[in-house]
Design a protein around this motif. Structure first.
Motif, PDB file in Angstrom:
ATOM      1  N   ALA A   1       5.287   7.542  -0.506  1.00 39.18           N
ATOM      2  CA  ALA A   1       5.724   6.541   0.455  1.00 39.18           C
ATOM      3  C   ALA A   1       4.962   5.249   0.200  1.00 39.18           C
ATOM      4  O   ALA A   1       3.831   5.280  -0.284  1.00 39.18           O
ATOM      5  CB  ALA A   1       5.482   7.001   1.887  1.00 39.18           C
ATOM      6  N   ALA A   2       5.584   4.135   0.526  1.00 41.76           N
ATOM      7  CA  ALA A   2       4.942   2.843   0.344  1.00 41.76           C
ATOM      8  C   ALA A   2       5.368   1.905   1.465  1.00 41.76           C
ATOM      9  O   ALA A   2       6.444   2.060   2.059  1.00 41.76           O
ATOM     10  CB  ALA A   2       5.297   2.240  -1.012  1.00 41.76           C
ATOM     11  N   ILE A   3       4.492   0.930   1.743  1.00 39.59           N
ATOM     12  CA  ILE A   3       4.798  -0.077   2.750  1.00 39.59           C
ATOM     13  C   ILE A   3       4.431  -1.441   2.168  1.00 39.59           C
ATOM     14  O   ILE A   3       3.346  -1.615   1.614  1.00 39.59           O
ATOM     15  CB  ILE A   3       4.055   0.211   4.071  1.00 39.59           C
ATOM     16  N   SER A   4       5.355  -2.376   2.261  1.00 42.27           N
ATOM     17  CA  SER A   4       5.132  -3.697   1.669  1.00 42.27           C
ATOM     18  C   SER A   4       4.370  -4.589   2.644  1.00 42.27           C
ATOM     19  O   SER A   4       4.165  -4.238   3.805  1.00 42.27           O
ATOM     20  CB  SER A   4       6.475  -4.334   1.318  1.00 42.27           C
ATOM     21  N   SER A   5       4.004  -5.767   2.157  1.00 43.92           N
ATOM     22  CA  SER A   5       3.294  -6.719   3.006  1.00 43.92           C
ATOM     23  C   SER A   5       4.151  -7.123   4.201  1.00 43.92           C
ATOM     24  O   SER A   5       3.627  -7.416   5.275  1.00 43.92           O
ATOM     25  CB  SER A   5       2.913  -7.958   2.199  1.00 43.92           C
ATOM     26  N   GLY A   6       5.461  -7.085   4.030  1.00 41.14           N
ATOM     27  CA  GLY A   6       6.364  -7.447   5.115  1.00 41.14           C
ATOM     28  C   GLY A   6       6.702  -6.294   6.037  1.00 41.14           C
ATOM     29  O   GLY A   6       7.439  -6.463   7.012  1.00 41.14           O
TER      30      GLY A   6
ATOM     31  N   ASN B   1      -2.951   4.128  -2.717  1.00 41.26           N
ATOM     32  CA  ASN B   1      -2.848   3.024  -3.673  1.00 41.26           C
ATOM     33  C   ASN B   1      -2.750   1.704  -2.927  1.00 41.26           C
ATOM     34  O   ASN B   1      -2.089   1.606  -1.891  1.00 41.26           O
ATOM     35  CB  ASN B   1      -1.606   3.200  -4.557  1.00 41.26           C
ATOM     36  N   MET B   2      -3.409   0.685  -3.451  1.00 42.60           N
ATOM     37  CA  MET B   2      -3.280  -0.666  -2.927  1.00 42.60           C
ATOM     38  C   MET B   2      -2.999  -1.609  -4.086  1.00 42.60           C
ATOM     39  O   MET B   2      -3.645  -1.540  -5.123  1.00 42.60           O
ATOM     40  CB  MET B   2      -4.552  -1.117  -2.217  1.00 42.60           C
ATOM     41  N   ARG B   3      -2.036  -2.464  -3.878  1.00 40.69           N
ATOM     42  CA  ARG B   3      -1.675  -3.460  -4.881  1.00 40.69           C
ATOM     43  C   ARG B   3      -2.138  -4.822  -4.373  1.00 40.69           C
ATOM     44  O   ARG B   3      -1.626  -5.330  -3.375  1.00 40.69           O
ATOM     45  CB  ARG B   3      -0.172  -3.425  -5.097  1.00 40.69           C
ATOM     46  N   ASP B   4      -3.130  -5.391  -5.039  1.00 40.19           N
ATOM     47  CA  ASP B   4      -3.767  -6.647  -4.623  1.00 40.19           C
ATOM     48  C   ASP B   4      -3.338  -7.778  -5.544  1.00 40.19           C
ATOM     49  O   ASP B   4      -3.532  -7.698  -6.761  1.00 40.19           O
ATOM     50  CB  ASP B   4      -5.284  -6.478  -4.641  1.00 40.19           C
ATOM     51  N   GLU B   5      -2.764  -8.810  -4.953  1.00 39.72           N
ATOM     52  CA  GLU B   5      -2.292  -9.959  -5.742  1.00 39.72           C
ATOM     53  C   GLU B   5      -3.336 -11.063  -5.702  1.00 39.72           C
ATOM     54  O   GLU B   5      -3.684 -11.566  -4.631  1.00 39.72           O
ATOM     55  CB  GLU B   5      -0.956 -10.465  -5.207  1.00 39.72           C
ATOM     56  N   LYS B   6      -3.809 -11.439  -6.885  1.00 34.70           N
ATOM     57  CA  LYS B   6      -4.835 -12.484  -7.008  1.00 34.70           C
ATOM     58  C   LYS B   6      -4.173 -13.865  -6.925  1.00 34.70           C
ATOM     59  O   LYS B   6      -2.995 -14.018  -7.246  1.00 34.70           O
ATOM     60  CB  LYS B   6      -5.586 -12.334  -8.324  1.00 34.70           C
ATOM     61  N   PRO B   7      -4.933 -14.890  -6.511  1.00 31.94           N
ATOM     62  CA  PRO B   7      -4.366 -16.250  -6.411  1.00 31.94           C
ATOM     63  C   PRO B   7      -3.815 -16.754  -7.736  1.00 31.94           C
ATOM     64  O   PRO B   7      -2.903 -17.586  -7.747  1.00 31.94           O
ATOM     65  CB  PRO B   7      -5.548 -17.090  -5.938  1.00 31.94           C
ATOM     66  N   TRP B   8      -4.365 -16.288  -8.839  1.00 27.88           N
ATOM     67  CA  TRP B   8      -3.910 -16.747 -10.133  1.00 27.88           C
ATOM     68  C   TRP B   8      -2.747 -15.910 -10.666  1.00 27.88           C
ATOM     69  O   TRP B   8      -2.341 -16.070 -11.811  1.00 27.88           O
ATOM     70  CB  TRP B   8      -5.065 -16.758 -11.139  1.00 27.88           C
ATOM     71  N   GLY B   9      -2.234 -15.020  -9.842  1.00 27.84           N
ATOM     72  CA  GLY B   9      -1.003 -14.325 -10.176  1.00 27.84           C
ATOM     73  C   GLY B   9      -1.128 -12.895 -10.632  1.00 27.84           C
ATOM     74  O   GLY B   9      -0.139 -12.159 -10.636  1.00 27.84           O
ATOM     75  N   ARG B  10      -2.319 -12.485 -11.044  1.00 24.06           N
ATOM     76  CA  ARG B  10      -2.464 -11.116 -11.514  1.00 24.06           C
ATOM     77  C   ARG B  10      -2.416 -10.145 -10.344  1.00 24.06           C
ATOM     78  O   ARG B  10      -2.932 -10.408  -9.271  1.00 24.06           O
ATOM     79  CB  ARG B  10      -3.783 -10.949 -12.262  1.00 24.06           C
TER      80      ARG B  10
ATOM     81  N   MET C   1       0.860  -1.176   0.000  1.00 26.60           N
ATOM     82  CA  MET C   1       0.000   0.000   0.000  1.00 26.60           C
ATOM     83  C   MET C   1       0.897   1.226   0.000  1.00 26.60           C
ATOM     84  O   MET C   1       2.028   1.181   0.493  1.00 26.60           O
ATOM     85  CB  MET C   1      -0.927   0.022   1.207  1.00 26.60           C
ATOM     86  N   GLY C   2       0.372   2.305  -0.548  1.00 25.12           N
ATOM     87  CA  GLY C   2       1.222   3.488  -0.604  1.00 25.12           C
ATOM     88  C   GLY C   2       0.434   4.746  -0.851  1.00 25.12           C
ATOM     89  O   GLY C   2      -0.789   4.725  -1.019  1.00 25.12           O
ATOM     90  N   TRP C   3       1.175   5.840  -0.848  1.00 25.98           N
ATOM     91  CA  TRP C   3       0.613   7.155  -1.118  1.00 25.98           C
ATOM     92  C   TRP C   3       1.379   7.796  -2.271  1.00 25.98           C
ATOM     93  O   TRP C   3       2.616   7.768  -2.310  1.00 25.98           O
ATOM     94  CB  TRP C   3       0.727   8.054   0.117  1.00 25.98           C
ATOM     95  N   TYR C   4       0.610   8.353  -3.190  1.00 33.26           N
ATOM     96  CA  TYR C   4       1.156   9.101  -4.311  1.00 33.26           C
ATOM     97  C   TYR C   4       0.596  10.510  -4.234  1.00 33.26           C
ATOM     98  O   TYR C   4      -0.402  10.759  -3.549  1.00 33.26           O
ATOM     99  CB  TYR C   4       0.753   8.459  -5.642  1.00 33.26           C
ATOM    100  N   ARG C   5       1.209  11.419  -4.940  1.00 34.93           N
ATOM    101  CA  ARG C   5       0.673  12.773  -5.015  1.00 34.93           C
ATOM    102  C   ARG C   5       0.876  13.344  -6.415  1.00 34.93           C
ATOM    103  O   ARG C   5       1.775  12.945  -7.140  1.00 34.93           O
ATOM    104  CB  ARG C   5       1.317  13.684  -3.965  1.00 34.93           C
ATOM    105  N   GLN C   6      -0.008  14.273  -6.730  1.00 31.68           N
ATOM    106  CA  GLN C   6       0.070  14.942  -8.027  1.00 31.68           C
ATOM    107  C   GLN C   6      -0.215  16.415  -7.845  1.00 31.68           C
ATOM    108  O   GLN C   6      -1.319  16.790  -7.419  1.00 31.68           O
ATOM    109  CB  GLN C   6      -0.912  14.321  -9.031  1.00 31.68           C
ATOM    110  N   ALA C   7       0.779  17.216  -8.150  1.00 33.10           N
ATOM    111  CA  ALA C   7       0.633  18.668  -8.104  1.00 33.10           C
ATOM    112  C   ALA C   7       0.203  19.162  -9.482  1.00 33.10           C
ATOM    113  O   ALA C   7       0.427  18.476 -10.493  1.00 33.10           O
ATOM    114  CB  ALA C   7       1.951  19.317  -7.695  1.00 33.10           C
ATOM    115  N   PRO C   8      -0.405  20.335  -9.554  1.00 29.48           N
ATOM    116  CA  PRO C   8      -0.856  20.857 -10.852  1.00 29.48           C
ATOM    117  C   PRO C   8       0.289  20.931 -11.854  1.00 29.48           C
ATOM    118  O   PRO C   8       1.370  21.445 -11.541  1.00 29.48           O
ATOM    119  CB  PRO C   8      -1.378  22.253 -10.499  1.00 29.48           C
ATOM    120  N   GLY C   9       0.050  20.380 -13.037  1.00 34.48           N
ATOM    121  CA  GLY C   9       1.046  20.438 -14.087  1.00 34.48           C
ATOM    122  C   GLY C   9       2.182  19.452 -13.955  1.00 34.48           C
ATOM    123  O   GLY C   9       3.124  19.465 -14.749  1.00 34.48           O
TER     124      GLY C   9
END
Length: 120
Positions: free
Chosen positions: A49-54, A96-105, A34-42
């Motif tokens: 920052a991000a943190i892994s499952s571990g 942001n969250m990155r979800d890993e499916k059992p079938w690998g996606r 999971m993590g945080w992203y940011r977008q400034a104008p232009g």
């Protein structure tokens, strides 16, 4: 279906602090990171920052020492503690969250974005 709900943005003076929260719910298989992203104008969206499952964390150089990412015990809510804020931190912050499916996606899910404005 996955829902990502953010909260905690706002207006703060330079040097102040804010805490962002993001809660993930729904059909989640395995949260890879999971993590945080940011977008400034232009500007392009950038990783803050991000943190892994571990529990490993990584930060953008611009926020090291000022921002801290953490999560709850269930690992479905992520926080971003932002201290010593600067006007250049002004942006829309996205969870942001990155979800890993059992079938690998691996799928990325995003929050709706929360505005952080730092006045000088």
């Amino acid at each position: 279906q996955v829902h990502m709900v953010e909260s905690g943005g706002g207006l703060v003076q330079a040097g102040g602090s804010l805490r962002l929260s993001c809660a993930a719910s729904g059909t989640i298989f395995y949260i890879n990171a999971m993590g945080w992203y940011r977008q400034a104008p232009g500007k392009q969206r950038e990783l803050v920052a991000a943190i892994s499952s571990g529990g490993n964390t990584n930060y953008a150089d611009s926020v090291k020492g000022r921002f801290t990412i953490s999560r709850d015990n269930a690992k479905t809510t992520v926080y971003l503690q932002m201290n010593s804020l600067k006007p250049e931190d002004t942006a829309v912050y996205y969870c942001n969250m990155r979800d890993e499916k059992p079938w690998g996606r691996v799928d990325d899910y995003w929050g709706q974005g929360t505005q952080v404005t730092v006045s000088s």
